[in-house]
Design a protein around this motif. Structure first.
Motif, PDB file in Angstrom:
ATOM      1  N   ILE A 103      15.330  -0.743   1.171  1.00  0.00           N
ATOM      2  CA  ILE A 103      15.273   0.153   2.332  1.00  0.00           C
ATOM      3  C   ILE A 103      14.406  -0.454   3.421  1.00  0.00           C
ATOM      4  O   ILE A 103      14.764  -0.467   4.599  1.00  0.00           O
ATOM      5  N   ASN A 104      13.242  -1.000   3.019  1.00  0.00           N
ATOM      6  CA  ASN A 104      12.317  -1.556   4.007  1.00  0.00           C
ATOM      7  C   ASN A 104      12.890  -2.747   4.742  1.00  0.00           C
ATOM      8  O   ASN A 104      12.753  -2.872   5.957  1.00  0.00           O
ATOM      9  N   LEU A 105      13.521  -3.649   3.972  1.00  0.00           N
ATOM     10  CA  LEU A 105      14.095  -4.831   4.606  1.00  0.00           C
ATOM     11  C   LEU A 105      15.204  -4.418   5.562  1.00  0.00           C
ATOM     12  O   LEU A 105      15.322  -4.951   6.658  1.00  0.00           O
ATOM     13  N   LEU A 114       9.960  -1.149 -11.640  1.00  0.00           N
ATOM     14  CA  LEU A 114      10.626  -2.283 -10.993  1.00  0.00           C
ATOM     15  C   LEU A 114      11.852  -1.835 -10.205  1.00  0.00           C
ATOM     16  O   LEU A 114      12.109  -2.325  -9.106  1.00  0.00           O
ATOM     17  N   VAL A 115      12.614  -0.865 -10.771  1.00  0.00           N
ATOM     18  CA  VAL A 115      13.811  -0.390 -10.069  1.00  0.00           C
ATOM     19  C   VAL A 115      13.427   0.290  -8.756  1.00  0.00           C
ATOM     20  O   VAL A 115      13.989  -0.009  -7.694  1.00  0.00           O
ATOM     21  N   VAL A 116      12.423   1.181  -8.828  1.00  0.00           N
ATOM     22  CA  VAL A 116      11.991   1.875  -7.614  1.00  0.00           C
ATOM     23  C   VAL A 116      11.478   0.859  -6.593  1.00  0.00           C
ATOM     24  O   VAL A 116      11.791   0.930  -5.400  1.00  0.00           O
ATOM     25  N   LEU A 117      10.697  -0.105  -7.090  1.00  0.00           N
ATOM     26  CA  LEU A 117      10.180  -1.170  -6.225  1.00  0.00           C
ATOM     27  C   LEU A 117      11.322  -1.877  -5.504  1.00  0.00           C
ATOM     28  O   LEU A 117      11.299  -2.079  -4.290  1.00  0.00           O
ATOM     29  N   ALA A 118      12.372  -2.222  -6.267  1.00  0.00           N
ATOM     30  CA  ALA A 118      13.504  -2.944  -5.685  1.00  0.00           C
ATOM     31  C   ALA A 118      14.218  -2.090  -4.647  1.00  0.00           C
ATOM     32  O   ALA A 118      14.508  -2.550  -3.536  1.00  0.00           O
ATOM     33  N   LEU A 119      14.471  -0.811  -4.998  1.00  0.00           N
ATOM     34  CA  LEU A 119      15.156   0.074  -4.061  1.00  0.00           C
ATOM     35  C   LEU A 119      14.372   0.205  -2.758  1.00  0.00           C
ATOM     36  O   LEU A 119      14.930   0.159  -1.661  1.00  0.00           O
ATOM     37  N   LEU A 120      13.038   0.357  -2.879  1.00  0.00           N
ATOM     38  CA  LEU A 120      12.230   0.547  -1.677  1.00  0.00           C
ATOM     39  C   LEU A 120      12.175  -0.721  -0.833  1.00  0.00           C
ATOM     40  O   LEU A 120      12.194  -0.668   0.385  1.00  0.00           O
ATOM     41  N   PHE A 163       0.815  -1.207   0.000  1.00  0.00           N
ATOM     42  CA  PHE A 163       0.000   0.000   0.000  1.00  0.00           C
ATOM     43  C   PHE A 163       0.852   1.261   0.000  1.00  0.00           C
ATOM     44  O   PHE A 163       0.446   2.297  -0.516  1.00  0.00           O
ATOM     45  N   ILE A 164       2.031   1.183   0.618  1.00  0.00           N
ATOM     46  CA  ILE A 164       2.858   2.378   0.745  1.00  0.00           C
ATOM     47  C   ILE A 164       3.686   2.631  -0.522  1.00  0.00           C
ATOM     48  O   ILE A 164       3.940   3.767  -0.884  1.00  0.00           O
ATOM     49  N   LEU A 165       4.069   1.545  -1.199  1.00  0.00           N
ATOM     50  CA  LEU A 165       4.961   1.672  -2.359  1.00  0.00           C
ATOM     51  C   LEU A 165       4.541   2.708  -3.403  1.00  0.00           C
ATOM     52  O   LEU A 165       5.370   3.499  -3.838  1.00  0.00           O
ATOM     53  N   PRO A 166       3.245   2.723  -3.799  1.00  0.00           N
ATOM     54  CA  PRO A 166       2.898   3.667  -4.873  1.00  0.00           C
ATOM     55  C   PRO A 166       3.197   5.116  -4.526  1.00  0.00           C
ATOM     56  O   PRO A 166       3.343   5.953  -5.413  1.00  0.00           O
ATOM     57  N   MET A 167       3.314   5.448  -3.223  1.00  0.00           N
ATOM     58  CA  MET A 167       3.661   6.807  -2.828  1.00  0.00           C
ATOM     59  C   MET A 167       4.954   7.263  -3.482  1.00  0.00           C
ATOM     60  O   MET A 167       5.188   8.445  -3.666  1.00  0.00           O
ATOM     61  N   TRP A 168       5.826   6.297  -3.774  1.00  0.00           N
ATOM     62  CA  TRP A 168       7.159   6.637  -4.233  1.00  0.00           C
ATOM     63  C   TRP A 168       7.317   6.536  -5.729  1.00  0.00           C
ATOM     64  O   TRP A 168       8.405   6.730  -6.248  1.00  0.00           O
TER      65      TRP A 168
END
Lengths: 259, 265
Positions: free
Chosen positions: B252-254, B243-249, A97-102
């Motif tokens: 950070i989260n992990l 996909l890149v942004v997803l991976a980067l985030l 849910f938070i991911l799309p913010m970025w």
């Protein structure tokens, strides 16, 4: 001799003064000046005498209010479910849910346009509302989820033990305790909605524009003083909105981590 | 039953949130000019993108996005980390003032940051281009670095730095051998975050890029979309960015959840 470590903040202090404080002061200065640099209120008078800009401004506030209400109605239940350990155990759902913010708002908007094209639905006001809700829903869910998640569950249990029905527990305990999150969610959705630009044009095939676009167009066309005045008006609205939400909730949200 | 409805609601929202980007991803695997026409599976768009079979201005825009992202991230991390150490050791009114100013770019809408910097550069008579975009990105990235380094400083034992000095280390050595190793996780999170914010930015870049023809990916996509109809190659590109942004985030989260566990243990 030991150098005091607090002096290490000096470079950043200078940077902040130059790139954060000074620019805001300049907006205020430019807003009250004409082209020659003389003091004037003409820029503000122009805003109130230009029906198109005034209309765009009021329309932006309406859209922002509508978007905020829809996001709250859709987002609160979602945040509540996510924070409820009986209903949701996985932290991955929360991250989803938070991911799309970025993700870049422009990309998300173009994706919405693609969705409407794909479903053969016409672009216009409907697409605008959908696109706005789609863009800002995570910003509502996240702060509410944060407060609900940190809330001490024993209050709700105590209310239950003392004979409150589930509905009463919610309206008299959970909801009031989650208000800081709701307020910061309202802020995080309402303010950026007024100030978005480009988003509305893309979703409505240039039929509708919001206040952010008005500012951008004026700056782009060299009307710096008028543009600065409009930006100052937007800052005023932001100031008024944040005054309604107490500063505690903002702090709680920031220290709660960014992601 | 309650659980079923709750799950269904959550999944419905998630599908809504991800449907648009999924559709772009699906249609990045077909050649059709217009999105929505499926003309059979093909990797041609990806091929075009990777072999440089796209306009040179798009290639330049991608290059600018990446180089600005790296430079802004590195500068923000250096500036923000040093600042955080300083702010951490400050007291009273100065600390309040600098923390307040640090919050401003995070709370201001992009457009206000953009307009205010634009006016600054105009007032100073600076020609806007690559350098001003980098400075603007450093402005809105650094606060996030400060915020990610601060908690690490709070966790640190304040006496270790003094001990290093007492044992004969120069302040520079103490910084390098004592402070930096302890705040490094915060610095790395700040670096990744800054890079993500920088490559994602649209509004601030648009105001500070000047009129010398500088484009980043966002401003290129914006100009392209306004001309009507997206260049088909942007579909695989958006998919890759996503996909890149997803991976980067996720990284950070992990990292942060791992640190949480470490602290609790």
């Amino acid at each position: 001799m030991r150098i005091k470590r607090s002096t290490w903040a000096i470079p950043y202090g200078i940077f902040l003064a130059l790139f954060v404080a000074l620019p805001l002061v300049l907006i205020a200065l430019y807003a009250f000046q004409d082209r020659t640099g003389a003091f004037t209120l003409q820029n503000f008078a122009k805003f109130f005498n230009t029906p198109e800009d005034l209309h765009t401004f009021i329309y932006s506030i309406e859209i922002a209010l509508l978007n905020t209400v829809i996001c709250l109605l859709l987002g609160y239940p979602a945040a509540w479910i996510l924070a409820n350990s009986e209903l949701n155990r996985s932290s991955v759902t929360v991250i989803l849910f938070i991911l799309p913010m970025w993700i870049n708002m422009l990309i998300r908007t173009l994706a919405t346009v693609a969705l409407f094209d794909f479903l053969r639905m016409p672009l216009g006001e409907g697409a605008l509302i959908f696109g706005m809700v789609y863009n800002f829903l995570p910003f509502m869910i996240y702060p509410i989820y944060n407060t609900l998640n940190k809330m001490d569950g024993s209050y709700a249990e105590a209310a239950q033990d003392l004979g409150a029905s589930p509905a009463e527990v919610f309206t008299k305990v959970t909801l009031p305790l989650s208000m800081p999150g709701v307020l910061s969610g309202l802020l995080m959705v309402f303010m950026p909605t007024i100030s978005t630009f480009a988003v509305a044009e893309l979703l409505t095939l240039n039929k509708v524009k919001l206040f952010g676009t008005t500012i951008q167009e004026n700056i782009n066309n060299g009307m710096w003083n008028y543009g600065a005045a409009l930006a100052l008006i937007m800052l005023a609205i932001i100031g008024i909105t944040s005054a309604f939400t107490d500063s505690d909730s903002k702090r709680a949200d920031e220290t709660g981590g960014l992601i | 039953m309650k659980k079923f409805f709750a799950r269904a609601y959550i999944w419905l929202l998630l599908i809504l949130l991800y449907a648009p980007i999924v559709i772009i991803a699906i249609f990045s695997f077909t050649e059709a000019k217009v999105l929505g026409n499926w003309t059979g599976f093909s990797l041609k768009l990806y091929g075009n993108l990777l072999s440089g079979g796209v306009s040179s201005s798009l290639v330049k825009a991608i290059g600018n996005t990446l180089s600005i992202g790296v430079i802004a991230a590195v500068l923000s991390t250096l500036l923000g980390s040093i600042a955080a150490i300083g702010i951490f050791n400050m007291k009273g009114r100065m600390r309040k003032a600098i923390t307040f100013l640090n919050d401003v770019p995070m709370l201001n809408p992009d457009i206000i940051t953009g307009v205010s910097l634009f006016i600054l550069f105009v007032a100073l008579g600076v020609t806007q281009g690559y350098v001003t975009v980098v400075l603007a990105h450093v402005t809105f990235c650094t606060p996030y670095v400060v915020l990610s380094v601060m908690p690490k400083l709070r966790q640190m034992n304040p006496n270790t730095y003094e001990a290093a000095l007492d044992l004969g280390a120069t302040p520079w050595q103490a910084l390098r051998k004592v402070i930096i190793p302890q705040i490094r996780p915060g610095m790395i999170s700040g670096l990744i975050l800054s890079f993500t914010l920088s490559i994602d930015d649209f509004a601030v870049t648009l105001f500070t890029k000047g009129n010398q023809g500088l484009d980043t990916l966002s401003t290129y996509i914006y100009a392209d979309a306004r001309k009507g109809g997206l260049t088909p190659e942007l579909r695989p590109l958006m998919t890759i960015i996503f996909l890149v942004v997803l991976a980067l985030l996720l990284i950070i989260n992990l990292r942060s959840s791992r640190n949480h566990r470490k602290q609790q243990a």
